[in-house]
Design an enzyme around this catalytic site. Sequence first.
Site, mmCIF file in Angstrom:
data_model
loop_
_atom_site.group_PDB
_atom_site.id
_atom_site.type_symbol
_atom_site.label_atom_id
_atom_site.label_comp_id
_atom_site.label_asym_id
_atom_site.label_seq_id
_atom_site.Cartn_x
_atom_site.Cartn_y
_atom_site.Cartn_z
ATOM 1 N N GLY A 91 46.269 35.345 41.101
ATOM 2 C CA GLY A 91 45.909 34.998 42.323
ATOM 3 C C GLY A 91 46.252 36.429 43.227
ATOM 4 O O GLY A 91 46.190 37.304 42.818
ATOM 5 N N ASN A 92 45.935 36.152 44.638
ATOM 6 C CA ASN A 92 46.258 37.372 45.384
ATOM 7 C C ASN A 92 46.340 36.634 46.712
ATOM 8 O O ASN A 92 46.501 35.510 47.239
ATOM 9 C CB ASN A 92 44.740 38.233 45.620
ATOM 10 C CG ASN A 92 43.438 37.349 46.211
ATOM 11 O OD1 ASN A 92 43.620 36.873 47.152
ATOM 12 N ND2 ASN A 92 42.566 37.489 45.024
#
Length: 397
Positions: A200-201
């Site tokens: 993810g980020n």
Amino acid sequence: MIVSGGIAAYKCLEVIRRLRDQGIAVRPILTRAGAQFVTPLSLGAISGDKVYQELFSLTDEHEIGHIRLARDADLVLVAPATANILAKMAQGIADDLASTVLLATDLPVMVAPAMNPLMWSHAATQANMRILRERGIGVIEPGEGEMAESNERGIGRLAEPEDIIGTVTGFLGGGRLKGRRALVTSGPTHEDIDPVRYIGNHSSGKQGHAIAGALARLGAETTLVTGPVQLPDPAGVTTVHVRSAQEMLAACEQGLPADVAVCAAAVADWRVAERAAEKIKKDGTGQPPSFRFTENPDILKSLSAPGNRRPGLIIGFAAETQTVIENAVSKRRAKGCDWIVANDVSAGSGTFGGDTNIVHLIRGEGETDIEHWPRLSKADVARRLGDEIAAALETAS
Ligand code: PMT
């Protein structure tokens, strides 16, 4: 419309008059403090309606009742909204007619805060505003300037009547983007590795959600396709929740046709080629597992490809950590979008997850095609971008 106390309360008379000119009926609720600044008589005359003031008034309760007051409308607008009423809203206090209506309503609510700059910037007010925004309350941001009652400058002035009127009419369907369709992406994508882990980020979705809300307030029929975020769905927006880039692309294709697409999502560029069906275990050798990655579909590039379903105006974002403008200019060319909004996401910029952003709007490659905007709240970036979009679509038609 709830009019609470404050020197800016007189401006509500102009707002009501101009809303009525546009055929919008306004039913005023005046707080006790509000009545120190505008009289019930002037408010009643301008609105052409009864002014409601007391929670336990026998006649008012007999005529309509505070529960119906909280339901029989399309929108509840609080203008001006004092620090006090915002605090009551955030904490669920219902100790007069206005705050009781606000607690009892299931209608969309918008607030136009107005107060002294120190009160606005106080941690307590900002914490209350965070709560209200998270609950999906629309905020017509206060402006910067000199306070009427003191020589102090700063943020806290009631938004100009035209901003309040534009936001309300946009929300009620009379705005500059009425009849237009908008598609917005927001948030991160999560690319599963196995049933418990993902790539993810740090995107929170704040910027993309603010843009979707702003376009809806301008009257656009707006679809927001969002990755996993901790934000409420913006008011008046059709929100589609997805996890991965592949799901986001499919949802965007479903959202077409659109007049404008804004891709503010931080889409993962890669995913693992084979997602494990079971949790990957340590194998006891001390060696970490290795993964084969495969490229994700590029949603912005795919939307920008020539074809009859291509939105008339496509805006990408460029999240860069170095040579922000140069990289964004190349990205615009590579992806084939019309405009790109460049922002710095390097450590210390506070862009990911923060409430403000410094952006550069890039429409071409010449120096005059690039606008450098000052640090603004993400809501203001969204509003300004919404105005640019409306102007571009008006020129094109
Ligand atoms: O969500 P916040 O915490 O408010 O933060 C806002 C933000 C920093 C996420 C936002 O302002 C922003 O910059 N969004 C774009 C993030 C990004 O992925 O940028 P990029 O430079 O990697 O990608 C360029 C463009 O291509 C973007 O419009 C992106 O949505 C799009 N893209 C990228 C990869 C991919 N596979 N598909 C895409 O559509």
